[in-house]
Enzyme design. Structure first.
Site, PDB file in Angstrom:
ATOM      1  N   SER A  15       0.679  -1.138   0.035  1.00 57.11           N
ATOM      2  CA  SER A  15      -0.139  -0.123   0.086  1.00 57.11           C
ATOM      3  C   SER A  15       1.407   1.339  -0.063  1.00 57.11           C
ATOM      4  O   SER A  15       2.592   1.383   0.247  1.00 57.11           O
ATOM      5  CB  SER A  15      -0.993  -0.073   0.949  1.00 57.11           C
ATOM      6  OG  SER A  15      -0.354   0.288   2.543  1.00 57.11           O
ATOM      7  N   VAL A  17       0.893   4.261   1.304  1.00 52.70           N
ATOM      8  CA  VAL A  17       1.622   4.166   3.552  1.00 52.70           C
ATOM      9  C   VAL A  17       2.663   3.243   3.781  1.00 52.70           C
ATOM     10  O   VAL A  17       3.684   3.250   4.333  1.00 52.70           O
ATOM     11  CB  VAL A  17       0.121   4.294   4.627  1.00 52.70           C
ATOM     12  CG1 VAL A  17       0.689   4.670   5.679  1.00 52.70           C
ATOM     13  CG2 VAL A  17      -0.290   5.557   4.118  1.00 52.70           C
ATOM     14  N   GLY A  18       1.918   2.085   3.069  1.00 55.22           N
ATOM     15  CA  GLY A  18       3.428   0.867   3.534  1.00 55.22           C
ATOM     16  C   GLY A  18       4.429   0.778   3.124  1.00 55.22           C
ATOM     17  O   GLY A  18       5.465   0.759   3.839  1.00 55.22           O
ATOM     18  N   LYS A 162     -13.591   1.586   7.058  1.00 56.43           N
ATOM     19  CA  LYS A 162     -12.661   2.343   7.612  1.00 56.43           C
ATOM     20  C   LYS A 162     -13.274   2.045   9.043  1.00 56.43           C
ATOM     21  O   LYS A 162     -12.073   1.577  10.129  1.00 56.43           O
ATOM     22  CB  LYS A 162     -12.301   4.009   7.391  1.00 56.43           C
ATOM     23  CG  LYS A 162     -10.989   4.183   6.555  1.00 56.43           C
ATOM     24  CD  LYS A 162      -9.691   2.757   6.134  1.00 56.43           C
ATOM     25  CE  LYS A 162      -9.450   2.819   4.596  1.00 56.43           C
ATOM     26  NZ  LYS A 162      -8.541   1.793   4.497  1.00 56.43           N
ATOM     27  N   LEU A 187      -6.038  12.217   4.881  1.00 56.42           N
ATOM     28  CA  LEU A 187      -5.921  12.571   3.043  1.00 56.42           C
ATOM     29  C   LEU A 187      -4.210  12.580   3.087  1.00 56.42           C
ATOM     30  O   LEU A 187      -4.061  13.702   3.079  1.00 56.42           O
ATOM     31  CB  LEU A 187      -6.658  13.664   2.070  1.00 56.42           C
ATOM     32  CG  LEU A 187      -6.613  12.517   0.571  1.00 56.42           C
ATOM     33  CD1 LEU A 187      -6.921  11.724   0.202  1.00 56.42           C
ATOM     34  CD2 LEU A 187      -6.671  14.451  -0.059  1.00 56.42           C
ATOM     35  N   VAL A 188      -3.955  11.336   2.614  1.00 52.64           N
ATOM     36  CA  VAL A 188      -2.860  11.410   2.140  1.00 52.64           C
ATOM     37  C   VAL A 188      -1.490  12.084   1.069  1.00 52.64           C
ATOM     38  O   VAL A 188      -2.082  11.830   0.244  1.00 52.64           O
ATOM     39  CB  VAL A 188      -1.652   9.720   2.613  1.00 52.64           C
ATOM     40  CG1 VAL A 188      -0.491   9.634   2.624  1.00 52.64           C
ATOM     41  CG2 VAL A 188      -2.296   9.204   3.778  1.00 52.64           C
TER      42      VAL A 188
END
Length: 298
Positions: A15, A17-18, A162, A187-188
């Protein structure tokens, strides 16, 4: 790699973020088990596998959140887990169910190990901000949850996924007496986010106009988000939920800037183009995050 540091697992490392959590851990000298799903982002999975060939201390594991045994293999010898689950597929009712079931499998697998003593769970601000009466509330903080029935009614599948996943993780972690922290991210934003995290970005932004008007549309830089994740893992005093954002988007200029950052994924609705609207009141509060950051700095 620093052999004195504990081994940590990142799932799903494929992902967006991962990937960045994995990079952050490697840069800090941690041995890392990067668990990647076959259904994850293929470009990020390729990047992770290339990193595994050159980074000392990074071991890549295939994983399937529906395959309990594959999770246990990736967790073997790890003292902590970063649970960064997301999907490159469009969120719908089926995807909501899969993410919840996968979350339960991952937390249960952690409980069955002899080594994992902490989970840092990546959640979302959308698990806290969606309900019909939000304008009646002055503060929206870590005590707040999105209304599941409201999300279903409005077909807000990403916030529903979520919310249900995080609630399932908390229920199981408390039942199994696992130490868990959730990071509820805005929001990233970050390098190549429009290309590498397009589905989650679009899913997060469903209802963006309403979030904007309600003062709960917030963004976070991925490098800051990673720093918060790692601090939450390292600090033995952390627990509970932490809202994580570095800006609330509540003015026309900020909205236009966000849209430009995410082009061509999104465009500005005509009613917000050059009409000189005043900013909306900020409702999000992140006092717990400030304490975490201040504590780590002191």
């Amino acid at each position: 790699m620093d052999h004195r540091r504990p081994t940590l697992c990142v799932l799903d490392a494929s992902s967006y973020v991962g990937l960045w959590v994995t990079k952050g851990l490697i840069n800090r000298g941690y041995p890392v088990h990067a668990a990647v799903q076959k259904t994850g982002n293929p470009e990020i999975e390729k990047t992770i596998r290339e990193m595994g060939k050159v980074e000392n201390g990074l071991v890549v594991f295939p994983a399937d959140i529906m395959d309990y045994q594959s999770i246990l293999v990736a967790l073997k010898g790890c003292s902590g887990l970063f649970c960064c689950m997301d999907t490159p597929h469009v969120y719908d009712e089926k995807m909501v169910d899969l993410e919840v079931r996968g979350t339960i499998n991952v937390v249960e697998a952690c409980a069955r190990t002899d080594t994992v003593d902490k989970i840092v769970f990546t959640s979302s601000l959308t698990a806290a901000v969606w309900r019909e009466n939000i304008l009646s509330e002055k503060d929206v903080d870590e005590r707040c949850w999105s209304d599941k029935e409201f999300c279903r009614k409005m077909k807000l599948w990403y916030p529903l996924a979520k919310t249900l996943s995080e609630q399932a993780a908390w229920a199981l972690a408390m039942d199994r007496r696992l130490n868990m922290v959730s990071i509820n991210a805005g929001l990233v934003l970050g390098p190549a986010v429009a290309e590498e995290n397009s589905v989650s970005t679009i899913s997060y932004l469903k209802g963006a106009a309403e979030m904007y008007e309600n003062g709960v549309l917030a963004v976070v830089d991925v490098k800051f988000l990673v720093d918060v994740h790692i601090r939450a893992m390292e600090d033995s005093s952390t627990g509970g939920r932490y809202f994580c954002f570095d800006q609330i988007v509540n003015s026309e200029d900020e909205t236009i800037k966000l849209a430009n950052t995410l082009r061509p994924l999104i465009s500005i609705p005509p009613r917000y183009e050059g009409q000189g609207r005043e900013g909306f009141a900020e409702r999000l509060r992140s006092r717990r995050l400030h304490k975490l950051i201040e504590g780590a700095a002191s």
